[in-house]
Design a protein around this motif. Structure first.
Motif, PDB file in Angstrom:
ATOM      1  N   THR A  12      29.458  59.818  99.341  1.00 29.46           N
ATOM      2  CA  THR A  12      29.777  61.245  99.408  1.00 29.46           C
ATOM      3  C   THR A  12      29.693  61.733 100.853  1.00 29.46           C
ATOM      4  OG1 THR A  12      27.492  62.040  99.098  1.00 29.46           O
ATOM      5  CG2 THR A  12      28.797  61.558  97.115  1.00 29.46           C
ATOM      6  N   TRP A  36      34.967  54.354  97.307  1.00 25.94           N
ATOM      7  CA  TRP A  36      35.430  55.689  96.946  1.00 25.94           C
ATOM      8  C   TRP A  36      34.773  56.665  97.913  1.00 25.94           C
ATOM      9  CZ3 TRP A  36      38.597  57.114  92.692  1.00 25.94           C
ATOM     10  CH2 TRP A  36      39.000  56.056  91.883  1.00 25.94           C
ATOM     11  N   THR A  38      34.287  60.547  98.986  1.00 26.11           N
ATOM     12  CA  THR A  38      34.475  61.917  98.516  1.00 26.11           C
ATOM     13  C   THR A  38      33.976  62.900  99.564  1.00 26.11           C
ATOM     14  OG1 THR A  38      32.329  62.257  97.403  1.00 26.11           O
ATOM     15  CG2 THR A  38      34.065  61.102  96.161  1.00 26.11           C
ATOM     16  N   ALA A  42      39.059  67.300 101.303  1.00 25.48           N
ATOM     17  CA  ALA A  42      39.826  66.244 100.630  1.00 25.48           C
ATOM     18  C   ALA A  42      40.787  65.550 101.581  1.00 25.48           C
ATOM     19  CB  ALA A  42      40.590  66.834  99.445  1.00 25.48           C
ATOM     20  N   LEU A  62      38.668  61.281  97.103  1.00 22.31           N
ATOM     21  CA  LEU A  62      38.717  62.404  96.175  1.00 22.31           C
ATOM     22  C   LEU A  62      38.099  63.630  96.844  1.00 22.31           C
ATOM     23  CD1 LEU A  62      37.445  60.735  92.876  1.00 22.31           C
ATOM     24  CD2 LEU A  62      39.801  61.449  93.344  1.00 22.31           C
ATOM     25  N   HIS A  64      35.723  66.760  96.633  1.00 27.20           N
ATOM     26  CA  HIS A  64      34.484  66.778  95.856  1.00 27.20           C
ATOM     27  C   HIS A  64      33.495  67.762  96.458  1.00 27.20           C
ATOM     28  CE1 HIS A  64      30.794  64.186  94.437  1.00 27.20           C
ATOM     29  NE2 HIS A  64      30.932  65.291  93.712  1.00 27.20           N
ATOM     30  N   GLU A  71      32.586  68.755  89.053  1.00 26.92           N
ATOM     31  CA  GLU A  71      33.293  67.865  89.977  1.00 26.92           C
ATOM     32  C   GLU A  71      32.643  66.487  90.023  1.00 26.92           C
ATOM     33  OE1 GLU A  71      34.701  69.348  93.667  1.00 26.92           O
ATOM     34  OE2 GLU A  71      35.156  71.346  92.857  1.00 26.92           O
ATOM     35  N   VAL A  75      34.605  62.956  89.305  1.00 24.07           N
ATOM     36  CA  VAL A  75      34.533  61.792  90.192  1.00 24.07           C
ATOM     37  C   VAL A  75      34.150  60.545  89.406  1.00 24.07           C
ATOM     38  CG1 VAL A  75      33.189  60.744  92.061  1.00 24.07           C
ATOM     39  CG2 VAL A  75      34.103  63.061  92.325  1.00 24.07           C
TER      40      VAL A  75
END
Length: 254
Positions: A12, A36, A38, A42, A62, A64, A71, A75
């Motif tokens: 994140t 991934w 986030t 974005a 993504l 987030h 949210e 995810v």
């Protein structure tokens, strides 16, 4: 190469450059993970993912807001639908507002605790649930701070969140240890990121006082944290849980 080969990782707060999240995502991808990324930004997250793909790695992005449980659900639904499991989560997204206690507003307090602590609960809970569902012996890495270990002027709200994150991580580590799910916290000191740049501009006098307290006399770099996160994400740290890894140039040794 290949220390994270085949692993699925979520990072994140990965859009900012220089930043701990973007550096961590890059290192993970270099070592074979599908990452991934986030971020509330974005477009920035997608740019980081595109850079990783251009370098031959695997990455998805993504948008987030980590303060939103809805949210977080979206995810995790996306990750489970595409990859079926999650091996690593780095709860990295954070914010710092340096204010002395007499100047701290309720809004400052609530915002920092929402971003820096509540979001870690949301992400950790969902990671544990998915890892249990799939029988994954995963790694949960929560980014705290030296302000979560010792008092730092003008950091009362930030420290409250980061200190809470530290003991939250230890408690969940005990709860999940028998399942092979590891939970650790990382405590950066002064690291050259965008968040530090903003703090320096907004609070130059307080910022200089903190920097002068670093025994090595200079700030670390995002890769100094990314490499610690890589170790915790890899099987090399399979017997480490409930630990706090400090990366601070000796700041808390004084």
């Amino acid at each position: 190469m290949g220390r994270l080969a085949g692993k699925i990782a979520l990072v994140t707060g990965g859009a900012s450059v220089p930043g701990l999240g973007s550096a961590t995502a890059t290192r993970f991808a270099e070592e074979g993970a599908k990452v991934w990324i986030t971020d509330r930004d974005a477009a920035g997250a997608e740019q980081r993912a595109a850079e990783i793909r251009a370098a031959g790695g695997q990455a998805r992005a993504l948008g987030h807001d980590v303060t939103s449980e809805a949210e977080w659900d979206a995810v995790f639904a996306a990750i489970e639908a595409e990859d079926g499991r999650l091996d690593v989560i780095v709860n990295n997204a954070g914010i710092a507002v340096l204010r002395l206690i007499g100047e701290m507003t309720t809004a400052d307090w609530k915002l920092q605790n929402s971003v820096n602590l509540d979001s870690v609960f949301y992400g950790t809970k969902r990671a544990v649930q998915l890892m249990r569902k799939t029988g994954t012996k995963g790694s949960i890495i929560n980014i705290s701070s030296t302000a979560g270990l010792v008092g730092v002027p003008a950091c009362s709200a930030y420290a409250a969140a980061k200190g809470g994150l530290r003991l939250f991580s230890k408690t969940v580590a005990i709860e999940t240890a028998r399942e092979g799910i590891r939970v650790n916290s990382v405590h950066p000191g002064m690291i050259l990121t965008n968040i530090q740049g903003v703090a320096q501009e907004d609070n130059a006098a307080n910022y200089d006082a903190v920097l002068n307290a670093v025994p090595m006399g200079f700030m670390g770099e995002p890769d100094d944290i990314a490499n610690v996160n890589l170790f915790l994400a890899s099987d090399e740290s399979k017997y480490i849980t409930g630990a706090e890894l400090v990366v601070d140039g000796g700041m808390t040794a004084v």
